[in-house]
Write a protein that holds these residues in place. Structure first.
Motif, PDB file in Angstrom:
ATOM      1  N   ARG A  68       1.301  23.045 -14.526  1.00 26.37           N
ATOM      2  CA  ARG A  68       0.822  24.255 -14.765  1.00 26.37           C
ATOM      3  C   ARG A  68       1.717  25.372 -13.978  1.00 26.37           C
ATOM      4  NH1 ARG A  68      -4.507  22.934 -14.225  1.00 26.37           N
ATOM      5  NH2 ARG A  68      -4.692  24.477 -12.487  1.00 26.37           N
ATOM      6  N   GLN A  71       0.761  25.602 -10.591  1.00 26.93           N
ATOM      7  CA  GLN A  71       0.916  24.428  -9.963  1.00 26.93           C
ATOM      8  C   GLN A  71       2.374  24.093  -9.312  1.00 26.93           C
ATOM      9  OE1 GLN A  71      -0.598  21.889 -12.738  1.00 26.93           O
ATOM     10  NE2 GLN A  71      -2.634  21.630 -11.757  1.00 26.93           N
ATOM     11  N   GLU A 110      -1.691  18.195  -6.555  1.00 28.73           N
ATOM     12  CA  GLU A 110      -2.641  18.161  -7.933  1.00 28.73           C
ATOM     13  C   GLU A 110      -1.982  18.800  -8.876  1.00 28.73           C
ATOM     14  OE1 GLU A 110      -7.195  18.615  -7.653  1.00 28.73           O
ATOM     15  OE2 GLU A 110      -6.587  20.489  -8.271  1.00 28.73           O
ATOM     16  N   GLY A 112      -1.582  18.366 -13.646  1.00 25.23           N
ATOM     17  CA  GLY A 112      -2.376  17.845 -14.956  1.00 25.23           C
ATOM     18  C   GLY A 112      -1.564  16.265 -15.423  1.00 25.23           C
ATOM     19  N   GLN A 124      -5.552  14.848 -19.086  1.00 31.19           N
ATOM     20  CA  GLN A 124      -6.498  14.777 -18.124  1.00 31.19           C
ATOM     21  C   GLN A 124      -6.192  15.927 -17.088  1.00 31.19           C
ATOM     22  OE1 GLN A 124      -7.013  11.250 -15.881  1.00 31.19           O
ATOM     23  NE2 GLN A 124      -7.415  12.258 -13.933  1.00 31.19           N
ATOM     24  N   LEU A 125      -7.163  16.875 -16.858  1.00 28.10           N
ATOM     25  CA  LEU A 125      -6.906  18.417 -16.259  1.00 28.10           C
ATOM     26  C   LEU A 125      -6.157  18.214 -14.987  1.00 28.10           C
ATOM     27  CD1 LEU A 125      -9.411  20.278 -18.102  1.00 28.10           C
ATOM     28  CD2 LEU A 125      -7.227  20.059 -18.933  1.00 28.10           C
ATOM     29  N   LEU A 126      -7.187  17.511 -14.186  1.00 31.81           N
ATOM     30  CA  LEU A 126      -6.627  17.323 -12.744  1.00 31.81           C
ATOM     31  C   LEU A 126      -6.307  15.783 -12.445  1.00 31.81           C
ATOM     32  CD1 LEU A 126      -9.517  19.458 -11.134  1.00 31.81           C
ATOM     33  CD2 LEU A 126      -7.345  20.083 -11.542  1.00 31.81           C
ATOM     34  N   ASP A 128      -4.478  13.452  -9.129  1.00 32.18           N
ATOM     35  CA  ASP A 128      -3.934  13.591  -7.590  1.00 32.18           C
ATOM     36  C   ASP A 128      -2.967  12.700  -7.449  1.00 32.18           C
ATOM     37  OD1 ASP A 128      -5.893  15.745  -6.320  1.00 32.18           O
ATOM     38  OD2 ASP A 128      -7.674  13.993  -6.580  1.00 32.18           O
ATOM     39  N   THR A 150       0.615   8.574 -11.108  1.00 30.68           N
ATOM     40  CA  THR A 150      -0.379   9.416 -11.586  1.00 30.68           C
ATOM     41  C   THR A 150      -1.739   8.428 -11.294  1.00 30.68           C
ATOM     42  OG1 THR A 150      -0.650   8.350 -13.746  1.00 30.68           O
ATOM     43  CG2 THR A 150       0.748  10.376 -13.507  1.00 30.68           C
ATOM     44  N   SER A 156      -9.644  13.961 -20.479  1.00 30.44           N
ATOM     45  CA  SER A 156     -10.759  14.781 -20.117  1.00 30.44           C
ATOM     46  C   SER A 156     -12.009  15.155 -21.245  1.00 30.44           C
ATOM     47  CB  SER A 156     -10.407  16.393 -19.603  1.00 30.44           C
ATOM     48  OG  SER A 156      -9.477  15.951 -18.509  1.00 30.44           O
TER      49      SER A 156
END
Length: 203
Positions: A68, A71, A110, A112, A124-126, A128, A150, A156
């Motif tokens: 995003r 990010q 972090e 997506g 998957q929105l988040l 790590d 990933t 999600s």
């Protein structure tokens, strides 16, 4: 009348959602380790990057990282930090004749993710990300890799829809720099400002 208004509202919400995820091909990047070229797409509405990556899942092999706009700089900073550690560890490995190694790099980032599950795109929105440094030896030839993972991904919208995840793999500083150059803020701004084909030919 009330049902008609509800229907129109739902249609407008659907159109907005589709448009927000509409993407255009923005750039590509090369991966010498796998011998492949991957697409990078850009959502013009939200300025999200969709970076296609190497799949770990044989059945679900289309997907990657979704970065995003908010990010973007943190993602670039994490790669720059990982590159600095990569340069340091390559030198240490060469100085000490280390032939094989797999070591994690303590960096947090972090983002997506997205993947094609059947005929539907899932998100998957988040995520790590994890960073690894790896040395591989093949008939006396050494390869030094910076790997961004990933991990396993879950939609999600439905956590039962899973894939094994995706990798970004860089085998040199030049390759890392070429990648970050392709997704720079400057190139994104230039691409967005570029007139679209339909705007070039007007009555």
């Amino acid at each position: 009348m009330k049902n008609l208004i509800t229907f129109i509202t739902l249609c407008l919400l659907t159109i907005t959602t589709v448009e927000s995820y509409a993407q255009e091909k923005f750039a590509t990047y090369d991966n010498t380790y796998f011998g492949k070229t991957y697409d990078i797409k850009l959502s013009l509405e939200k300025e999200d990057l969709y970076i296609y990556a190497e799949p770990l899942d044989e059945l679900y092999d289309k997907g990657g990282l979704r970065i995003r706009k908010e990010q973007h700089q943190d993602f670039l900073n994490s790669i720059a930090e990982a590159k600095t550690k990569y340069i340091e560890w390559v030198k240490i490995a060469k100085d000490n004749n280390v032939m094989e190694l797999n070591k994690s790099i303590n960096i947090k980032s972090e983002v997506g993710s997205y993947f094609l599950y059947g005929s539907d795109w899932k998100f998957q929105l988040l995520v790590d990300l994890t960073f690894d440094f790896q040395i591989l030896e093949d008939e006396g030839e050494l390869t030094y890799l910076l790997i961004i993972r990933t991990g396993e991904l879950k939609a999600s919208s439905n956590e039962h829809l899973k894939v094994d995840g995706f990798l970004l793999v860089f085998s040199s500083v030049n390759e890392t720099d070429a990648f970050t150059s392709e997704i720079s803020r400057e190139k994104i701004n230039t691409f967005i400002a570029k007139p679209k084909e339909e705007d070039l030919f007007k009555d």
